[in-house]
Design an enzyme around this catalytic site. Structure first.
Site, PDB file in Angstrom:
ATOM      1  N   ARG A 131      33.510  48.466  36.194  1.00 10.22           N
ATOM      2  CA  ARG A 131      33.603  47.156  35.542  1.00 10.22           C
ATOM      3  C   ARG A 131      32.698  47.113  34.319  1.00 10.22           C
ATOM      4  O   ARG A 131      31.526  47.496  34.390  1.00 10.22           O
ATOM      5  CB  ARG A 131      33.168  46.086  36.532  1.00 10.22           C
ATOM      6  CG  ARG A 131      33.384  44.658  36.046  1.00 10.22           C
ATOM      7  CD  ARG A 131      32.830  43.682  37.068  1.00 10.22           C
ATOM      8  NE  ARG A 131      33.372  42.348  36.913  1.00 10.22           N
ATOM      9  CZ  ARG A 131      32.698  41.246  37.210  1.00 10.22           C
ATOM     10  NH1 ARG A 131      31.466  41.301  37.688  1.00 10.22           N
ATOM     11  NH2 ARG A 131      33.242  40.053  37.058  1.00 10.22           N
ATOM     12  N   TYR A 164      20.749  35.776  37.947  1.00 12.05           N
ATOM     13  CA  TYR A 164      20.697  34.778  39.025  1.00 12.05           C
ATOM     14  C   TYR A 164      20.264  35.514  40.284  1.00 12.05           C
ATOM     15  O   TYR A 164      20.454  36.726  40.408  1.00 12.05           O
ATOM     16  CB  TYR A 164      22.066  34.104  39.221  1.00 12.05           C
ATOM     17  CG  TYR A 164      23.187  35.074  39.529  1.00 12.05           C
ATOM     18  CD1 TYR A 164      23.535  35.389  40.838  1.00 12.05           C
ATOM     19  CD2 TYR A 164      23.896  35.689  38.506  1.00 12.05           C
ATOM     20  CE1 TYR A 164      24.545  36.284  41.119  1.00 12.05           C
ATOM     21  CE2 TYR A 164      24.910  36.602  38.767  1.00 12.05           C
ATOM     22  CZ  TYR A 164      25.236  36.891  40.077  1.00 12.05           C
ATOM     23  OH  TYR A 164      26.236  37.793  40.358  1.00 12.05           O
ATOM     24  N   ASP A 224      36.927  35.324  44.713  1.00 10.86           N
ATOM     25  CA  ASP A 224      35.671  35.343  43.952  1.00 10.86           C
ATOM     26  C   ASP A 224      34.471  34.971  44.823  1.00 10.86           C
ATOM     27  O   ASP A 224      33.379  34.731  44.328  1.00 10.86           O
ATOM     28  CB  ASP A 224      35.747  34.451  42.705  1.00 10.86           C
ATOM     29  CG  ASP A 224      34.538  34.585  41.797  1.00 10.86           C
ATOM     30  OD1 ASP A 224      34.034  35.720  41.642  1.00 10.86           O
ATOM     31  OD2 ASP A 224      34.073  33.568  41.250  1.00 10.86           O
TER      32      ASP A 224
HETATM   33  O1  NQM Z   1      32.032  36.823  39.876  1.00 11.10           O
HETATM   34  C1  NQM Z   1      32.672  36.623  38.864  1.00 11.10           C
HETATM   35  O2  NQM Z   1      33.789  37.088  38.796  1.00 11.10           O
HETATM   36  C2  NQM Z   1      32.112  35.845  37.801  1.00 11.10           C
HETATM   37  C3  NQM Z   1      30.808  35.684  37.493  1.00 11.10           C
HETATM   38  C4  NQM Z   1      29.722  36.510  38.038  1.00 11.10           C
HETATM   39  C5  NQM Z   1      29.876  37.945  37.730  1.00 11.10           C
HETATM   40  O3  NQM Z   1      30.863  38.405  37.232  1.00 11.10           O
HETATM   41  C6  NQM Z   1      28.755  38.856  38.035  1.00 11.10           C
HETATM   42  O4  NQM Z   1      27.697  38.409  38.425  1.00 11.10           O
HETATM   43  O5  NQM Z   1      28.959  40.074  37.871  1.00 11.10           O
HETATM   44  C7  NQM Z   1      30.433  34.616  36.574  1.00 11.10           C
HETATM   45  O6  NQM Z   1      31.297  34.124  35.842  1.00 11.10           O
HETATM   46  O7  NQM Z   1      29.251  34.240  36.566  1.00 11.10           O
END
Ligand code: NQM
Length: 296
Positions: free
Chosen positions: A122, A47, A251
């Site tokens: 992560r 995205y 978030d």
């Molecule tokens: O931001 C969050 O915790 C969840 C996200 C995005 C994400 O993890 C990321 O882009 O790294 C999701 O479910 O799309």
């Protein structure tokens, strides 16, 4: 992706919450996007957001009544943690972070991340966000992290069992994003919550984030949406039973949310519903995140 596809996933004018967080409260799950001109997004990003940089994050922090942030590297920035490090540096000690790294990262580069305020890495297992998640390489890097670091893992409930041997082998504390995305409509005793509790019971050093009612109780997921009653019912008992290892965060800027963008003030008002006493709120918002992110 073209520039026209850049999405705005956050509320333009979040309300002032009715709930006032305690002094020293930490928003322990948030992100920054860019600014793109300075910190371009990854070529593999799934995205492409508009800029949501540190000034916006810190203004929201103050508006919501928080004092600190834990900034988690979002997938749109890949393994280049420069935007996250820049935001931490601009926070004047009020932010720490979680990085996403190339598993072949050197010890010197890990140390540089530590010096920049990173306290964990992560591993993201959501197929819609990342192309691959090599468990063997993740395990190797998890074994040589700087002292005091932990591993944050993001997965959905249907792969919890499959990930167990991998997660069991990680030799540092684990922090699970959004409780591993249980189906909160099943209630506090549903199959997903039961499986997650069994996992938490397997080790005392598994922490979790009681986060994202907007994702887990979304209308588009079959939930009821704001005020996210199913989330409150399913999550409050979990917070009570594991109160020394639970974290909370907004978030913000809600990566990828293109519909049902949450009002951050309403998210903060979820806190007293899942942590009804002052003691629970202090653990959730101050004591627990301070132990994980500001131990030194
Ligand atoms: O931001 C969050 O915790 C969840 C996200 C995005 C994400 O993890 C990321 O882009 O790294 C999701 O479910 O799309």
């Amino acid at each position: 992706m073209t520039d026209q596809n850049r999405i705005i996933s956050w509320h333009a004018n979040p309300s002032k919450p009715r709930y006032t967080p305690p002094p020293g409260a930490v928003d322990a799950h948030c992100h920054v996007f860019g600014p793109m001109a300075q910190f371009p997004f990854s070529a593999k990003a799934k995205y492409l957001p508009q800029d949501a940089g540190p000034d916006m994050l810190f203004a929201l922090r103050d508006h919501l009544g928080f004092e600190r942030n834990v900034i988690v590297q979002a997938s749109c920035h890949g393994t280049d943690n420069a935007a996250t490090l820049d935001a931490i540096a601009k926070s004047k000690g009020k932010a720490r972070g979680v990085a996403v790294v190339d598993p072949a990262i050197s010890e010197a580069d890990l140390q540089a991340l530590h010096d920049g305020g990173i306290r964990g890495i992560r591993f993201n297992f959501l197929k819609r966000l990342v192309d691959d998640a090599p468990k063997d390489k993740f395990l190797e890097v998890a074994q040589r992290l700087p002292k005091g670091w932990h591993v944050v893992i993001y997965f959905e409930a249907d792969i919890l069992e499959e990930l167990r041997p991998f997660m069991d082998a990680i030799p540092v504390p684990l922090v699970i994003d959004h409780m591993g995305r249980p189906d909160v409509r099943q209630g506090p005793d549903g199959a997903d919550m039961k499986a997650f509790r069994a996992f938490l019971n397997s080790r005392e050093d598994i922490w979790f984030k009681a986060t994202c009612p907007d994702r887990l109780d979304a209308i588009k997921e079959g939930g009821a949406g704001d005020p996210w009653n199913a989330f409150a019912d399913a999550v409050a008992p979990l917070v009570a039973d594991y109160q020394d290892r639970v974290l909370w965060g907004t978030d913000w800027p809600h990566p990828n949310m293109d519909t049902e963008i949450p009002d951050d003030g309403h998210l903060v008002d979820m806190i007293p519903r899942i942590a009804p006493t002052e003691e629970l709120q202090r653990k959730l918002l101050v004591d627990n995140p301070m132990k994980l992110y500001w131990a030194d």
